[in-house]
Design an enzyme around this catalytic site. Structure first.
Site, PDB file in Angstrom:
ATOM      1  N   ASP A 160       0.892  -1.163   0.000  1.00  0.00           N
ATOM      2  CA  ASP A 160       0.000   0.000   0.000  1.00  0.00           C
ATOM      3  C   ASP A 160       0.927   1.208   0.000  1.00  0.00           C
ATOM      4  O   ASP A 160       1.442   1.609   1.043  1.00  0.00           O
ATOM      5  CB  ASP A 160      -0.889  -0.019   1.247  1.00  0.00           C
ATOM      6  CG  ASP A 160      -1.901   1.120   1.241  1.00  0.00           C
ATOM      7  OD1 ASP A 160      -2.169   1.667   0.163  1.00  0.00           O
ATOM      8  OD2 ASP A 160      -2.405   1.462   2.329  1.00  0.00           O
TER       9      ASP A 160
ATOM     10  N   GLU B 145      -1.151  -1.024  -4.897  1.00  0.00           N
ATOM     11  CA  GLU B 145      -2.423  -0.328  -5.115  1.00  0.00           C
ATOM     12  C   GLU B 145      -2.253   0.720  -6.208  1.00  0.00           C
ATOM     13  O   GLU B 145      -1.330   1.532  -6.179  1.00  0.00           O
ATOM     14  CB  GLU B 145      -2.902   0.340  -3.820  1.00  0.00           C
ATOM     15  CG  GLU B 145      -4.277   0.961  -3.990  1.00  0.00           C
ATOM     16  CD  GLU B 145      -4.882   1.405  -2.670  1.00  0.00           C
ATOM     17  OE1 GLU B 145      -4.991   0.579  -1.756  1.00  0.00           O
ATOM     18  OE2 GLU B 145      -5.240   2.586  -2.563  1.00  0.00           O
TER      19      GLU B 145
ATOM     20  N   ASP C 147      -3.058   0.732   6.909  1.00  0.00           N
ATOM     21  CA  ASP C 147      -2.147   0.521   5.766  1.00  0.00           C
ATOM     22  C   ASP C 147      -1.610  -0.906   5.741  1.00  0.00           C
ATOM     23  O   ASP C 147      -1.385  -1.471   4.678  1.00  0.00           O
ATOM     24  CB  ASP C 147      -0.974   1.509   5.832  1.00  0.00           C
ATOM     25  CG  ASP C 147      -1.444   2.914   6.111  1.00  0.00           C
ATOM     26  OD1 ASP C 147      -1.501   3.703   5.172  1.00  0.00           O
ATOM     27  OD2 ASP C 147      -1.781   3.201   7.273  1.00  0.00           O
TER      28      ASP C 147
END
Lengths: 170, 170
Positions: B7, B67, B140
């Site tokens: 992330d 991501e 996260d």
């Protein structure tokens, strides 16, 4: 002072090394690093890193000036430009070379006198300022030189302001 | 198959390593790399690169799942996220590890069944899927694990589609 200007990008990354001070500038080197737009993203960044490492080692600039990109333009190109900017930050950072950002408007204003100049005007003024026998091509190369000139010319003013601000803060 | 989910971010970069295949997944490692938001941009990237190098060497994932960030959100965070993504591409690329991107909607849909799930729902499902005794924190870290799970579960379907497409192209 020696400045490496970087017009960040992955398809074309403009690089320009300029020696000088406020009001005076001479070109040391100019070039463009290209990577195929359909290439593997990781490999493109690895290639750019190797090229930037080479330029930083060869020309040992005191400062790296990078164009500040805004996120309101084309999404894909903003992302690849940001990736190229990260490689500039990384490679310069590893050598302890400070990286400064200038907006396109600041660069145009510094070189042509107006923040609304077009690419042709920027190229013309860069050619004249650096007393080049022919205009640097492509536009990314001229932009990289313009960034370096911008930093030299703004640098003198900024340094004076910083000194004043520090004096005021004491 | 082992997947490292990332992330991307500079203030907090979530990392999660998951082993598994479609429908089955177990956690190998989870963590968050933090760099100070007022730190030097180059130094933050250098620190992140070192951490990612460490994770890639220690856990030797076959795939890195990152991501995909869109440029329509907060400008500054988009830029630092893109910078972190570049470091993921660079470090994985140097090891020949493929990097795949998944959108937040794809990740949420893969893990919770709906692309409109909130962070709490994602964390709850990640905890359940990986049979963890407590929820991964911060968000996260949970998001990084969710990315890895998403890749494992989508991977099986995508591999089948790729095989079909290749067969059709012949």
């Amino acid at each position: 002072m020696r400045v490496l200007g970087i017009d960040p990008g992955l398809t074309r990354c403009g690089l320009g090394v300029v020696d000088g001070r406020a009001g005076r500038a001479s070109m040391v080197a100019v070039g463009v690093v290209r990577t195929p737009s359909d290439g593997d993203p990781g490999e493109r960044l690895i290639f750019l890193e190797r090229e930037l490492d080479g330029w930083l080692d060869r020309f040992t600039p005191e400062v790296v000036a990078v164009e500040r990109v805004f996120a309101d333009s084309n999404v894909t190109s903003v992302m690849t430009t940001a990736h190229a900017t990260a490689i500039a930050l990384l490679t310069a950072g590893k050598r302890g070379i400070p990286v400064v950002f200038h907006t396109p408007t600041e660069v145009k204003a510094a070189v042509t006198g107006t923040g609304r100049a077009d690419k042709a005007q920027v190229t013309t003024m860069v050619t004249r300022i650096l007393k080049l026998t022919e205009a640097p091509r492509p536009a990314d190369a001229a932009d990289a030189l313009a960034l370096a000139i911008c930093h030299l010319w703004r640098g003198a003013a900024t340094a004076r302001l910083d000194a004043l601000a520090k004096a005021g803060a004491r």
